[in-house]
Design a protein around this motif. Structure first.
Motif, PDB file in Angstrom:
ATOM      1  N   PRO A  42       1.372 -37.157 -61.769  1.00  0.00           N
ATOM      2  CA  PRO A  42       2.475 -36.192 -61.702  1.00  0.00           C
ATOM      3  C   PRO A  42       3.251 -36.131 -63.018  1.00  0.00           C
ATOM      4  N   GLU A  43       3.405 -37.257 -63.679  1.00  0.00           N
ATOM      5  CA  GLU A  43       4.129 -37.286 -64.950  1.00  0.00           C
ATOM      6  C   GLU A  43       3.375 -36.513 -66.031  1.00  0.00           C
ATOM      7  N   ALA A  44       2.061 -36.660 -66.056  1.00  0.00           N
ATOM      8  CA  ALA A  44       1.253 -35.935 -67.042  1.00  0.00           C
ATOM      9  C   ALA A  44       1.301 -34.431 -66.772  1.00  0.00           C
ATOM     10  N   ARG A  45       1.225 -34.040 -65.492  1.00  0.00           N
ATOM     11  CA  ARG A  45       1.330 -32.617 -65.158  1.00  0.00           C
ATOM     12  C   ARG A  45       2.701 -32.073 -65.544  1.00  0.00           C
ATOM     13  N   ASP A  46       3.756 -32.836 -65.288  1.00  0.00           N
ATOM     14  CA  ASP A  46       5.102 -32.402 -65.668  1.00  0.00           C
ATOM     15  C   ASP A  46       5.224 -32.212 -67.174  1.00  0.00           C
ATOM     16  N   ALA A  47       4.603 -33.105 -67.949  1.00  0.00           N
ATOM     17  CA  ALA A  47       4.646 -32.998 -69.415  1.00  0.00           C
ATOM     18  C   ALA A  47       3.939 -31.727 -69.875  1.00  0.00           C
ATOM     19  N   VAL A  48       2.797 -31.424 -69.284  1.00  0.00           N
ATOM     20  CA  VAL A  48       2.075 -30.196 -69.644  1.00  0.00           C
ATOM     21  C   VAL A  48       2.923 -28.984 -69.266  1.00  0.00           C
ATOM     22  N   MET A  49       3.476 -28.990 -68.054  1.00  0.00           N
ATOM     23  CA  MET A  49       4.302 -27.862 -67.597  1.00  0.00           C
ATOM     24  C   MET A  49       5.475 -27.611 -68.555  1.00  0.00           C
ATOM     25  N   ALA A  50       6.080 -28.685 -69.039  1.00  0.00           N
ATOM     26  CA  ALA A  50       7.217 -28.546 -69.951  1.00  0.00           C
ATOM     27  C   ALA A  50       6.794 -27.949 -71.290  1.00  0.00           C
ATOM     28  N   ASP A  51       5.554 -28.172 -71.694  1.00  0.00           N
ATOM     29  CA  ASP A  51       5.051 -27.700 -72.991  1.00  0.00           C
ATOM     30  C   ASP A  51       4.539 -26.259 -72.942  1.00  0.00           C
ATOM     31  N   LEU A  52       4.237 -25.742 -71.762  1.00  0.00           N
ATOM     32  CA  LEU A  52       3.600 -24.438 -71.651  1.00  0.00           C
ATOM     33  C   LEU A  52       4.375 -23.283 -72.286  1.00  0.00           C
ATOM     34  N   PRO A  53       5.686 -23.166 -72.108  1.00  0.00           N
ATOM     35  CA  PRO A  53       6.385 -22.026 -72.723  1.00  0.00           C
ATOM     36  C   PRO A  53       6.197 -21.951 -74.242  1.00  0.00           C
ATOM     37  N   SER A  54       6.143 -23.073 -74.909  1.00  0.00           N
ATOM     38  CA  SER A  54       5.985 -23.051 -76.369  1.00  0.00           C
ATOM     39  C   SER A  54       4.556 -22.684 -76.780  1.00  0.00           C
ATOM     40  N   ARG A  55       3.609 -22.837 -75.892  1.00  0.00           N
ATOM     41  CA  ARG A  55       2.215 -22.523 -76.213  1.00  0.00           C
ATOM     42  C   ARG A  55       1.944 -21.029 -76.262  1.00  0.00           C
ATOM     43  N   ARG A  56       2.742 -20.252 -75.578  1.00  0.00           N
ATOM     44  CA  ARG A  56       2.536 -18.795 -75.562  1.00  0.00           C
ATOM     45  C   ARG A  56       2.465 -18.237 -76.985  1.00  0.00           C
ATOM     46  N   SER A  57       3.269 -18.765 -77.874  1.00  0.00           N
ATOM     47  CA  SER A  57       3.310 -18.260 -79.251  1.00  0.00           C
ATOM     48  C   SER A  57       2.022 -18.562 -80.030  1.00  0.00           C
ATOM     49  N   LEU A  58       1.144 -19.379 -79.477  1.00  0.00           N
ATOM     50  CA  LEU A  58      -0.124 -19.697 -80.140  1.00  0.00           C
ATOM     51  C   LEU A  58      -1.191 -18.628 -79.900  1.00  0.00           C
ATOM     52  N   ILE A  59      -0.891 -17.678 -79.012  1.00  0.00           N
ATOM     53  CA  ILE A  59      -1.823 -16.584 -78.716  1.00  0.00           C
ATOM     54  C   ILE A  59      -1.231 -15.299 -79.286  1.00  0.00           C
ATOM     55  N   ARG A  60      -2.069 -14.550 -80.003  1.00  0.00           N
ATOM     56  CA  ARG A  60      -1.582 -13.314 -80.622  1.00  0.00           C
ATOM     57  C   ARG A  60      -1.041 -12.350 -79.567  1.00  0.00           C
ATOM     58  N   PRO A  61       0.125 -11.743 -79.845  1.00  0.00           N
ATOM     59  CA  PRO A  61       0.779 -10.859 -78.870  1.00  0.00           C
ATOM     60  C   PRO A  61      -0.107  -9.700 -78.403  1.00  0.00           C
ATOM     61  N   GLU A  62      -0.927  -9.162 -79.280  1.00  0.00           N
ATOM     62  CA  GLU A  62      -1.777  -8.040 -78.873  1.00  0.00           C
ATOM     63  C   GLU A  62      -2.809  -8.464 -77.829  1.00  0.00           C
ATOM     64  N   LYS A  63      -3.201  -9.709 -77.856  1.00  0.00           N
ATOM     65  CA  LYS A  63      -4.112 -10.222 -76.825  1.00  0.00           C
ATOM     66  C   LYS A  63      -3.376 -10.376 -75.502  1.00  0.00           C
ATOM     67  N   LEU A  64      -2.180 -10.939 -75.558  1.00  0.00           N
ATOM     68  CA  LEU A  64      -1.396 -11.119 -74.338  1.00  0.00           C
ATOM     69  C   LEU A  64      -1.047  -9.788 -73.684  1.00  0.00           C
ATOM     70  N   ALA A  65      -0.876  -8.753 -74.517  1.00  0.00           N
ATOM     71  CA  ALA A  65      -0.515  -7.434 -73.987  1.00  0.00           C
ATOM     72  C   ALA A  65      -1.594  -6.875 -73.065  1.00  0.00           C
ATOM     73  N   LEU A  66      -2.820  -7.342 -73.219  1.00  0.00           N
ATOM     74  CA  LEU A  66      -3.914  -6.870 -72.362  1.00  0.00           C
ATOM     75  C   LEU A  66      -3.727  -7.317 -70.917  1.00  0.00           C
ATOM     76  N   PHE A  67      -2.933  -8.345 -70.695  1.00  0.00           N
ATOM     77  CA  PHE A  67      -2.774  -8.918 -69.362  1.00  0.00           C
ATOM     78  C   PHE A  67      -1.378  -8.725 -68.777  1.00  0.00           C
ATOM     79  N   SER A  68      -0.555  -7.941 -69.431  1.00  0.00           N
ATOM     80  CA  SER A  68       0.796  -7.755 -68.880  1.00  0.00           C
ATOM     81  C   SER A  68       0.976  -6.396 -68.260  1.00  0.00           C
TER      82      SER A  68
END
Length: 72
Positions: free
Chosen positions: A46-72
């Motif tokens: 559970p602690e490892a999953r919580d650590a990943v969950m906490a890091d996820l918002p910052s990972r979004r910036s690692l994907i180019r916005p034009e790629k993300l736009a395909l899924f929004s």
């Protein structure tokens, strides 16, 4: 049904059922997890999953916005 046969409690997961991996970042474009994190999610502590969950918002910036736009 014995105790061993009953399903355990469901795990909290960031999965939103958009399972497409970005080749550049190696992240799922739906939940921003790495493939090894997706594959091993149920075996993580559970602690490892919580650590990943906490890091996820910052990972979004690692994907180019034009790629993300395909899924929004």
């Amino acid at each position: 049904m014995t105790t061993e046969d009953r399903p355990g409690p469901s795990l909290r997961t960031p999965c939103i059922k958009i399972c497409v991996v970005d080749g550049e970042s190696g992240l799922c474009m739906g939940c921003y997890r790495r493939l090894n994190e997706v594959a091993g999610w149920s075996k993580m502590t559970p602690e490892a999953r919580d650590a990943v969950m906490a890091d996820l918002p910052s990972r979004r910036s690692l994907i180019r916005p034009e790629k993300l736009a395909l899924f929004s």
